[in-house]
Motif scaffolding. Structure first.
Motif, mmCIF file in Angstrom:
data_model
loop_
_atom_site.group_PDB
_atom_site.id
_atom_site.type_symbol
_atom_site.label_atom_id
_atom_site.label_comp_id
_atom_site.label_asym_id
_atom_site.label_seq_id
_atom_site.Cartn_x
_atom_site.Cartn_y
_atom_site.Cartn_z
ATOM 1 N N LEU A 68 -5.111 -4.070 3.483
ATOM 2 C CA LEU A 68 -6.332 -3.683 4.185
ATOM 3 C C LEU A 68 -6.011 -3.665 5.675
ATOM 4 N N LYS A 69 -6.214 -2.520 6.285
ATOM 5 C CA LYS A 69 -5.892 -2.351 7.704
ATOM 6 C C LYS A 69 -7.158 -2.021 8.466
ATOM 7 N N LEU A 70 -7.427 -2.756 9.550
ATOM 8 C CA LEU A 70 -8.594 -2.520 10.391
ATOM 9 C C LEU A 70 -8.124 -2.247 11.806
ATOM 10 N N ALA A 71 -8.624 -1.165 12.401
ATOM 11 C CA ALA A 71 -8.197 -0.778 13.744
ATOM 12 C C ALA A 71 -9.385 -0.287 14.558
ATOM 13 N N PRO A 72 -9.381 -0.528 15.870
ATOM 14 C CA PRO A 72 -10.465 -0.024 16.722
ATOM 15 C C PRO A 72 -10.368 1.485 16.880
ATOM 16 N N ARG A 73 -11.447 2.087 17.315
ATOM 17 C CA ARG A 73 -11.502 3.548 17.425
ATOM 18 C C ARG A 73 -10.429 4.084 18.349
ATOM 19 N N ARG A 74 -10.122 3.353 19.427
ATOM 20 C CA ARG A 74 -9.147 3.872 20.383
ATOM 21 C C ARG A 74 -7.731 3.935 19.802
ATOM 22 N N ALA A 75 -7.483 3.273 18.664
ATOM 23 C CA ALA A 75 -6.187 3.372 17.984
ATOM 24 C C ALA A 75 -6.129 4.583 17.055
ATOM 25 N N ARG A 76 -7.179 5.358 16.992
ATOM 26 C CA ARG A 76 -7.266 6.606 16.217
ATOM 27 C C ARG A 76 -7.005 6.396 14.715
ATOM 28 N N PRO A 77 -7.677 5.423 14.097
ATOM 29 C CA PRO A 77 -7.443 5.190 12.665
ATOM 30 C C PRO A 77 -7.855 6.352 11.778
ATOM 31 N N GLU A 78 -8.857 7.137 12.204
ATOM 32 C CA GLU A 78 -9.283 8.254 11.368
ATOM 33 C C GLU A 78 -8.250 9.389 11.399
ATOM 34 N N SER A 79 -7.525 9.504 12.488
ATOM 35 C CA SER A 79 -6.418 10.464 12.540
ATOM 36 C C SER A 79 -5.301 9.995 11.605
ATOM 37 N N GLU A 80 -5.027 8.705 11.616
ATOM 38 C CA GLU A 80 -4.022 8.157 10.683
ATOM 39 C C GLU A 80 -4.450 8.411 9.244
ATOM 40 N N ARG A 81 -5.723 8.186 8.936
ATOM 41 C CA ARG A 81 -6.224 8.400 7.578
ATOM 42 C C ARG A 81 -6.031 9.860 7.146
ATOM 43 N N ALA A 82 -6.360 10.781 8.062
ATOM 44 C CA ALA A 82 -6.238 12.201 7.731
ATOM 45 C C ALA A 82 -4.786 12.597 7.469
ATOM 46 N N ALA A 83 -3.863 12.057 8.265
ATOM 47 C CA ALA A 83 -2.447 12.374 8.067
ATOM 48 C C ALA A 83 -1.942 11.807 6.754
ATOM 49 N N LEU A 84 -2.276 10.563 6.464
ATOM 50 C CA LEU A 84 -1.830 9.942 5.209
ATOM 51 C C LEU A 84 -2.397 10.695 4.006
ATOM 52 N N ALA A 85 -3.643 11.140 4.117
ATOM 53 C CA ALA A 85 -4.243 11.890 3.019
ATOM 54 C C ALA A 85 -3.501 13.215 2.811
ATOM 55 N N HIS A 86 -3.105 13.865 3.909
ATOM 56 C CA HIS A 86 -2.407 15.151 3.795
ATOM 57 C C HIS A 86 -1.005 14.961 3.222
ATOM 58 N N TRP A 87 -0.312 13.905 3.632
ATOM 59 C CA TRP A 87 1.022 13.650 3.085
ATOM 60 C C TRP A 87 0.952 13.251 1.615
ATOM 61 N N GLY A 88 -0.131 12.597 1.215
ATOM 62 C CA GLY A 88 -0.319 12.228 -0.181
ATOM 63 C C GLY A 88 0.796 11.367 -0.752
ATOM 64 N N GLY A 89 1.351 10.486 0.049
ATOM 65 C CA GLY A 89 2.415 9.603 -0.419
ATOM 66 C C GLY A 89 3.808 10.174 -0.252
ATOM 67 N N ARG A 90 3.925 11.391 0.245
ATOM 68 C CA ARG A 90 5.240 12.013 0.461
ATOM 69 C C ARG A 90 5.874 11.440 1.719
ATOM 70 N N GLY A 91 6.761 10.500 1.559
ATOM 71 C CA GLY A 91 7.463 9.914 2.695
ATOM 72 C C GLY A 91 6.680 8.864 3.450
ATOM 73 N N ALA A 92 5.414 8.674 3.102
ATOM 74 C CA ALA A 92 4.565 7.724 3.823
ATOM 75 C C ALA A 92 3.777 6.869 2.838
ATOM 76 N N VAL A 93 3.278 5.765 3.340
ATOM 77 C CA VAL A 93 2.450 4.881 2.524
ATOM 78 C C VAL A 93 1.250 5.659 1.983
ATOM 79 N N ARG A 94 0.808 5.320 0.794
ATOM 80 C CA ARG A 94 -0.265 6.068 0.123
ATOM 81 C C ARG A 94 -1.625 5.426 0.375
ATOM 82 N N LEU A 95 -2.613 6.275 0.645
ATOM 83 C CA LEU A 95 -4.000 5.811 0.736
ATOM 84 C C LEU A 95 -4.514 5.457 -0.652
ATOM 85 N N LEU A 96 -5.218 4.331 -0.772
ATOM 86 C CA LEU A 96 -5.837 3.960 -2.041
ATOM 87 C C LEU A 96 -7.325 4.265 -2.057
#
Length: 242
Positions: A68-96
C-alpha cells in the motif's frame, strides 16, 4: 496500528512542502482509512522507505502479499497510477486496483472532470516485490545489464489521449532553475550553458514518443516473483527514450 512516517520521508517532504500543506499530519489517518476500506492486514511500514511516499507491506483479504503506497498530490501519484496501468505489469510493478474512472492531469493529480474518490486518490495498491532487494545487489556488470533490460520493457507507445508531462516540459522547468543557479554562481555558468545548449539540440530532432519511467535508477529495480526484476516508483514522462 500506528502509522508513523519514517524520518526520511518526514525530512524530505518537510523541506519541500508548500505553505499550508498538512498531508504529513493527515497521513496516519489516511493510512488507517485506506487499510480499513480495502480490508487489508498490515505487516509493517517499510523503513527507511522513500522520500515522497509512505510504503506499507500488507496482505489483502484473501492473503495475497501486497504493498500500500500513499503519496501527496505534489508527488504526482495519479500520473504514476496511469503509467502503471498502461504498462500492465510489463517491466514494472503491477497495480492490484484499477485506476479511478475520472481522467486526471499528470502534472499534480488534479481531476480534469470529477473527483477521484477519497479512498483512491494518492493511494496505490501494488503487487508485492522484495523491497529490500534491488538490482544493485548484483555485481556491477550484471546490474547494468538487468537494469537496462528492465528499462527497455517500459519503452512503449503512450496512450493516445495521455496527459503525461513531456520531456520538453520537464526539462524546461529544470532549465529555469539552472539559469537562476548560473546567475548567482559564475563558476557554474559555463556548465549550465553547455547543458542548456545540448538540451536545445536534442529537442530539435523529431522525437520518437515513448512512455518513459522519468526517474529511473538502479535502486528502483526490485526483485520480484512474476519476473526477476521490475521497476517501481515512476514519475512518467513522454519523449525520446535515448
Amino acid at each position: 496500528m500506528v502509522f508513523e512516517p519514517p524520518q526520511r520521508l518526514v525530512r524530505a517532504l518537510g523541506e519541500t512542502a508548500p505553505h499550508g500543506d498538512d498531508w504529513l499530519e493527515r497521513l496516519p489517518e489516511l493510512a488507517r482509512q485506506a487499510v480499513a476500506r480495502r480490508e487489508l492486514t498490515v505487516e509493517r511500514v517499510q523503513v527507511p522507505g522513500g522520500r515522497s511516499s509512505l510504503v506499507v507491506l500488507v496482505r489483502t483479504a484473501d492473503g495475497t502479499p501486497a504493498v500500500l503506497k500513499l503519496a501527496p498530490r505534489r508527488a504526482r501519484p495519479e500520473s504514476e497510477r496511469a503509467a502503471l496501468a498502461h504498462w500492465g505489469g510489463r517491466g514494472a510493478v503491477r497495480l492490484l486496483e484499477p485506476p479511478p474512472s475520472s481522467r486526471l492531469r499528470s502534472s499534480g493529480g488534479t481531476p480534469v472532470s470529477g473527483e477521484a474518490p477519497p479512498s483512491t486518490e494518492g493511494v496505490l495498491l501494488l503487487e508485492r516485490l522484495h523491497p529490500d532487494v534491488s538490482v544493485r545487489s548484483l555485481p556491477e556488470a550484471r546490474a547494468l545489464l538487468e537494469a537496462a533490460e528492465t528499462l527497455r520493457r517500459l519503452w512503449v507507445e503512450p496512450p493516445e489521449d495521455h496527459t503525461f508531462e513531456t520531456v520538453a516540459e520537464r526539462t524546461g522547468r529544470q532549465a529555469e532553475a539552472m539559469r537562476a543557479s548560473a546567475a548567482s554562481d559564475p563558476e557554474v555558468a559555463p556548465l549550465v550553458e553547455a547543458a542548456l545548449t545540448a538540451r536545445e539540440e536534442l529537442l530539435a530532432a523529431p522525437p520518437e514518443h515513448r512512455l518513459l519511467h522519468g526517474t529511473f535508477r538502479q535502486s528502483k529495480v526490485l526483485s520480484g516473483e512474476r519476473l526477476p526484476w521490475l521497476a517501481v516508483g515512476p514519475d512518467p514522462v513522454v519523449g525520446e527514450h535515448a
